[in-house]
Design a protein around this motif. Structure first.
Motif, short mmCIF file in Angstrom:
data_model
loop_
_atom_site.label_atom_id
_atom_site.label_comp_id
_atom_site.label_asym_id
_atom_site.label_seq_id
_atom_site.Cartn_x
_atom_site.Cartn_y
_atom_site.Cartn_z
N THR A 136 0.76 -1.11 0.00
CA THR A 136 0.17 -0.20 -0.01
C THR A 136 0.91 1.28 -0.10
N LYS A 137 0.48 2.19 -0.65
CA LYS A 137 1.05 3.45 -0.63
C LYS A 137 0.94 4.37 0.64
N PRO A 138 1.95 4.70 1.32
CA PRO A 138 1.95 5.60 2.74
C PRO A 138 0.96 6.70 2.43
N GLY A 139 -0.16 6.81 3.48
CA GLY A 139 -0.96 8.08 3.36
C GLY A 139 -2.17 8.10 2.28
N ALA A 140 -2.18 7.08 1.41
CA ALA A 140 -2.90 7.13 0.35
C ALA A 140 -4.49 6.52 0.66
N LEU A 141 -4.78 5.66 1.77
CA LEU A 141 -5.86 5.57 1.92
C LEU A 141 -6.45 6.06 3.16
N SER A 142 -7.70 5.98 3.30
CA SER A 142 -8.12 6.63 4.40
C SER A 142 -8.32 5.41 5.38
N PRO A 143 -8.42 5.62 6.70
CA PRO A 143 -8.99 4.32 7.59
C PRO A 143 -10.13 3.62 7.15
N ALA A 144 -11.16 4.24 6.54
CA ALA A 144 -12.09 3.46 6.11
C ALA A 144 -11.94 2.67 4.77
N GLU A 145 -10.97 3.08 4.07
CA GLU A 145 -10.76 2.53 2.95
C GLU A 145 -9.96 1.40 3.21
N ALA A 146 -9.04 1.32 4.24
CA ALA A 146 -8.12 0.46 4.73
C ALA A 146 -8.91 -0.83 5.30
N VAL A 147 -10.00 -0.25 6.08
CA VAL A 147 -10.59 -1.52 6.72
C VAL A 147 -11.73 -2.19 5.68
N ALA A 148 -12.25 -1.56 4.72
CA ALA A 148 -12.92 -2.12 3.58
C ALA A 148 -11.91 -2.99 2.70
N LEU A 149 -10.73 -2.55 2.50
CA LEU A 149 -9.64 -3.58 1.82
C LEU A 149 -9.47 -4.79 2.61
N ALA A 150 -9.32 -4.56 3.94
CA ALA A 150 -9.11 -5.79 4.91
C ALA A 150 -10.28 -6.63 4.72
N HIS A 151 -11.47 -6.17 5.03
CA HIS A 151 -12.54 -6.93 4.93
C HIS A 151 -12.88 -7.57 3.62
N ASP A 152 -12.55 -6.95 2.29
CA ASP A 152 -12.68 -7.69 1.26
C ASP A 152 -11.67 -8.93 1.12
N ARG A 153 -10.44 -8.64 1.73
CA ARG A 153 -9.49 -9.83 1.56
C ARG A 153 -9.57 -11.20 3.10
N ASP A 154 -10.79 -10.97 3.52
CA ASP A 154 -10.96 -11.57 4.46
C ASP A 154 -9.96 -11.48 5.82
N CYS A 155 -9.54 -10.72 6.10
CA CYS A 155 -8.64 -10.16 7.11
C CYS A 155 -9.46 -9.21 8.11
N ALA A 156 -8.91 -9.30 9.39
CA ALA A 156 -9.21 -8.40 10.38
C ALA A 156 -8.53 -6.92 10.49
N ALA A 157 -9.22 -5.83 10.70
CA ALA A 157 -8.76 -4.75 10.86
C ALA A 157 -8.54 -4.05 12.21
N ILE A 158 -7.52 -3.52 12.71
CA ILE A 158 -7.10 -3.23 14.13
C ILE A 158 -6.66 -1.93 14.18
N VAL A 159 -7.22 -0.96 15.02
CA VAL A 159 -6.72 0.22 15.45
C VAL A 159 -5.19 0.08 16.08
N ALA A 160 -4.08 0.41 15.35
CA ALA A 160 -2.85 0.31 16.05
C ALA A 160 -2.46 1.36 16.78
N HIS A 161 -1.65 1.39 17.90
CA HIS A 161 -1.52 2.14 18.79
C HIS A 161 -2.35 3.67 18.77
N PRO A 162 -3.57 3.37 19.38
CA PRO A 162 -4.55 4.64 19.08
C PRO A 162 -4.21 5.83 19.56
#
Length: 238
Positions: A86-112
């Motif tokens: 992925t390109k750093p800063g190119a995705l929003s958090p919502a887009e990152a989560v959607a990408l994760a879910h599309d690939r059957d992965c879990a999306a986790i908030v890191a060091h919030p």
């Protein structure tokens, strides 16, 4: 039940991708060997903005993952098929989560509460929130955030050096330690964040606190205007 570090890196440096690609197999092998020595059953390799499949012969299972740099902070993606790059800063958090879910992965908030405003996004369907091993003293804040979002807590060391692995980890309730089973356990809430309190881990944390204090002093000298140049959430770290 398995003990898994869900946030670790196979290299101690960023950038220099071609050099890193050559180093990563060695880094992964040392990382998993150290994880096994510390009594962990598995470790997720979550390098910054890329994933490379790595075969290791250590006793600890290597789980696929990636740490995506969104435009609001970092999101961990863990599961059977994380994105290769992925390109750093190119995705929003919502887009990152959607990408994760599309690939059957879990999306986790890191060091919030470090360099992140991802925690402010209440409508994004994250699967969990991380207790990060670099600053476990923020755990009460993370627990409050997770309670407000009705999300489970997971633990990850955020290790960039092998000796850091396991300083925070996750108890995962599942029958077999596979990427699919870990994702399912996270979504079902069958996970629990743990922080190691070993002598080594406490010494390392004191060292990081000293570095962070010095960094804030330098920032204050270079940018004396109050609040200017301070990354979001930095005040809540160790």
């Amino acid at each position: 039940m398995y003990l898994v570090d869900l946030h670790a890196h196979t290299r101690f440096f960023h950038g220099h991708r071609s050099l890193g690609d050559r180093f990563d197999p060695l880094g992964a092998r040392v990382l998993t060997e150290m994880a096994a020595r510390r009594g962990l059953d598995g470790v997720a390799t979550t390098n910054h903005d890329y994933y490379t499949h790595l075969n290791t012969a250590a006793d600890a299972v290597t789980l696929p993952g990636i740490e995506i740099t969104t435009d609001r902070g970092h999101v961990l993606v863990i599961g059977p098929d994380p994105p290769a790059e992925t390109k750093p800063g190119a995705l929003s958090p919502a887009e990152a989560v959607a990408l994760a879910h599309d690939r059957d992965c879990a999306a986790i908030v890191a060091h919030p509460f470090r360099n992140s405003t991802v925690r402010e996004l209440t409508a994004v369907p994250f699967d969990a929130i991380e207790v990060n091993g670099k600053h476990p003293r923020s755990r009460p804040l993370v627990e409050k955030l997770a309670s407000e979002r009705n999300l489970p807590l997971v633990g990850g060391s955020d290790a960039h050096y092998p000796f850091e692995v396991g300083r925070a980890y996750t108890i995962v309730e599942c029958d077999r330690l596979t990427p699919e089973a870990v994702v399912e356990a996270i979504r079902d809430g069958r996970v629990e964040a743990q922080v190691s309190r070993s002598t080594l881990d406490e010494v390392v944390r004191r060292g990081y606190r000293a570095v962070h204090r010095r960094k804030r002093v330098i920032d204050a000298i270079e940018r004396p205007t109050p609040g200017v140049g301070t990354p979001p959430g930095e005040e809540s770290t160790e």
